[in-house]
Scaffold this active site. Structure first.
Site, PDB file in Angstrom:
ATOM      1  N   ALA A   1     -12.804  -1.031 -36.421  1.00 32.03           N
ATOM      2  CA  ALA A   1     -12.163  -2.197 -35.834  1.00 32.03           C
ATOM      3  C   ALA A   1     -11.169  -1.813 -34.743  1.00 32.03           C
ATOM      4  CB  ALA A   1     -11.440  -2.990 -36.922  1.00 32.03           C
ATOM      5  N   LYS A   2     -10.759  -0.561 -34.729  1.00 32.01           N
ATOM      6  CA  LYS A   2      -9.833  -0.042 -33.703  1.00 32.01           C
ATOM      7  C   LYS A   2      -8.641  -0.970 -33.505  1.00 32.01           C
ATOM      8  CE  LYS A   2     -13.442   2.763 -31.615  1.00 32.01           C
ATOM      9  NZ  LYS A   2     -14.650   2.329 -32.350  1.00 32.01           N
TER      10      LYS A   2
END
Lengths: 267, 267
Positions: free
Chosen positions: B89-90
């Site tokens: 998801a960074k």
């Protein structure tokens, strides 16, 4: 919404206020019974005359699960087309993947802009800048304590801190009609330098209010002839006893600042 | 899943393969009729014996709108508890907000780990590291072309590139039982240096296959006595004519690498 539309609304409202819609069910007045959408609508109704933008932070909606995404969509639909809507999502991935995030923010949510983390470089930012009619707002110098960890470190060769390198480099990828930078109000003493780095780009400025940023200093050093600032307040408005009054108070401070530092847009 | 559980599965499977579940409806075989969940299930069924981890990238699900989030939840439920699940998801935001992203990844989705962007520093990473029993996987040196823009710039004073500074600093915040780093296989020549920087942490390694990374070089320089690598393949497995065969092929290469570079875990 394009830059001309944004500046026109700033002149009409005499405000460059952005209201952060970061609803925390634990902090909402009990009368809402945990109904986040109803809470958001009441805040929007109370503030829409005093602000030009809304900035829902996606984290608060994701934390509500699947329902949260629906609430976010409906909140943005409720805001309508007369305000600039920023999906504060701080996304960024390899180019192939950032395209999907752009689709999410701009098509699924219907936002005008998305905040983007720069760490992964050009191909991670490009898909947001390339989206017709939409904006990328890239993190430069953020308002949190952790901004000291990496953003201030000086880059050898360039002899500039990382945030300045980010602003210089990213400004080569997108002009001020579709690119803004996040510059935190808690670093108000930096705004003269930030404005020198990017004279024409809008800055999205979080950190006013609860985080302690200095609005007057930000305006003095950060405004440009197109205003150049969107100043955000989230908790200071959402959880005020009277959110409308809180927004109006900030709008009046902004109107004064426009008179002083941006008279061509003042009235 | 804790580190002991992860290493045990690596020994059992003789594999440190992570399968990236990045479904693109336009690339899926027509027989699935655009049914992403059915596609994911078939890939999982075909690959689960050869891999120890799955890594759905949230962008691909968000791009599908509200339904996408449900599909992501159901995909992770379908994977079950015997594989390590990474929400790619960074994410990363001010501490107050990162807590909500952690809740999303760990409670709503049920992932074991989330990938995290380091630009905003300690308070943005902390809430992921502080989550009991869960992992943060922080971007260090990524596999995309844009990694050259900021990650390689040398920091004055430290005289190290940004990615090395990130690894050194972040490793002070979390031990190898709950912290990994993303190190792209496309920078295989760097793995000796990366391993020197963080001898004990696991690295999540994207970029094998379509992006051109060199698995043998990554293993030679990147393995440690606990294996220390999760090597990801997404498109190379998902869109292979036979995803199971593609995963088995990689598993066999990994088994060979373990014999050579990590014999204590080999069998």
């Amino acid at each position: 919404m394009d830059k001309e539309g944004l500046v026109r609304r700033i002149v009409e409202k005499q405000s460059f206020l952005c209201v952060g819609l970061d609803p925390d069910p634990d902090k909402m007045p009990p009368s809402f019974n945990g109904d986040v959408l109803a809470f958001n609508r009441s805040v929007i109704d109370a503030t829409r005359d005093y602000c030009v933008a809304y900035k829902p932070n996606t984290a608060f909606y994701e934390a509500l699960g699947i329902d949260g995404m629906l609430i976010l969509q409906e909140t943005i639909a409720y805001i309508g087309k007369d305000h600039f809507v920023i999906a504060d999502a701080k996304r960024g991935d390899i180019g192939n993947t950032s395209r999907y995030y752009a689709r999410f923010a701009f098509d699924t949510l219907g936002a005008d802009a998305i905040t983007v983390a720069p760490y992964m470089g050009a191909d991670s930012v490009g898909p947001f800048l390339d989206y017709p009619g939409k904006w990328a707002i890239v993190l430069a110098l953020t308002s949190n304590s952790g901004s000291a960890d990496f953003q201030h470190t000086v880059q050898e060769g360039d002899n500039v801190p990382l945030y300045a390198k980010v602003m210089r480099r990213v400004a080569e990828w997108g002009d001020p009609d579709r690119l803004m930078f996040v510059c935190g109000a808690t670093q108000a003493e930096k705004f003269a330098e930030l404005r020198d780095l990017c004279p024409d780009h809008f800055f999205l400025v979080p950190g006013i209010g609860v985080q302690g940023g200095d609005l007057a200093a930000v305006c003095r050093y950060g405004m440009n002839p197109s205003c150049g600032l969107l100043v955000n307040s989230s908790r200071g408005i959402l959880y005020a006893e009277d959110p409308g009054a809180a927004a109006r108070g900030l709008q009046r401070q902004m109107q004064e600042a426009m008179k002083k530092f941006c008279p061509e847009l003042s009235r």
